[in-house]
Design an enzyme around this catalytic site. Sequence first.
Site, PDB file in Angstrom:
ATOM      1  CB  SER A   1      54.965 -33.118  30.381  1.00  0.00           C
ATOM      2  OG  SER A   1      54.032 -32.264  30.999  1.00  0.00           O
TER       3      SER A   1
ATOM      4  CE  LYS B   1      52.294 -21.591  56.592  1.00  0.00           C
ATOM      5  NZ  LYS B   1      53.396 -21.290  55.664  1.00  0.00           N
TER       6      LYS B   1
END
Length: 237
Positions: free
Chosen positions: A160, A212
């Site tokens: 990865s 948020k």
Amino acid sequence: MQYRNIVQAFATTPFACMPEKLQEIAQLLELKATGAVLPQAEVAARIGGRREVGAAPVALHQAAGGSSGTGRGATIAVIPIYGVIAQRMGMMSEISGGTSTQRVSADLRQAVADPRVSRIVLDIDSPGGGVYGISELADEIRKSRGPKPIIAQANSLMASAAYWIGSACDELVCTPSGEVGSIGVYGVHEDWSTAYADAGIKFTLVKAGKFKAEGVDFEPLSKEAAGDMQRRVDEYY
């Protein structure tokens, strides 16, 4: 819950890491968050890799033979990349071991600037890690190629994010028993809402900004937040 900031950072960060290793990290975070105390040896066994303490010096080795243009006595700089990779490993130093992209970048610059060094080897044994800092490090490796050969060695795992870094080198080699690949990106959201409710904990969210508080762990992941996580994962992939 302890380590709330770390758990929240883990839940909102896209990862380029082998799924089984990321699951081990998630389980360890869950244990720590509930107040469990684990021996350091068990933490190391679960996470893998050495604990990084500051910037380790670049190891210099004298070449024993003359293959691939390396004469006997030539100096090779070996930069270790072990365990989980993150931009700043110190942020999770209490619960994880591994390597920071900042440290590797500093070691690379040192080796490139050192007139004694004829070639550079990235000695990699890593399942990958977070995506932050990986693209920048890969770009720096690619731009540093030319004056000195830069070789990535899978010894024995380069997966990865670690493969992302290794693929930027001039050459990539693998030990006979090694593994290379596991290319992909994904994110994890942990829903602790039921556990909080069972513990009698209720949250009141006060915020400014539409997005948020996306992905908070005290409520199920909304369809909109899941869509945004998918978009970020797709961009890194």
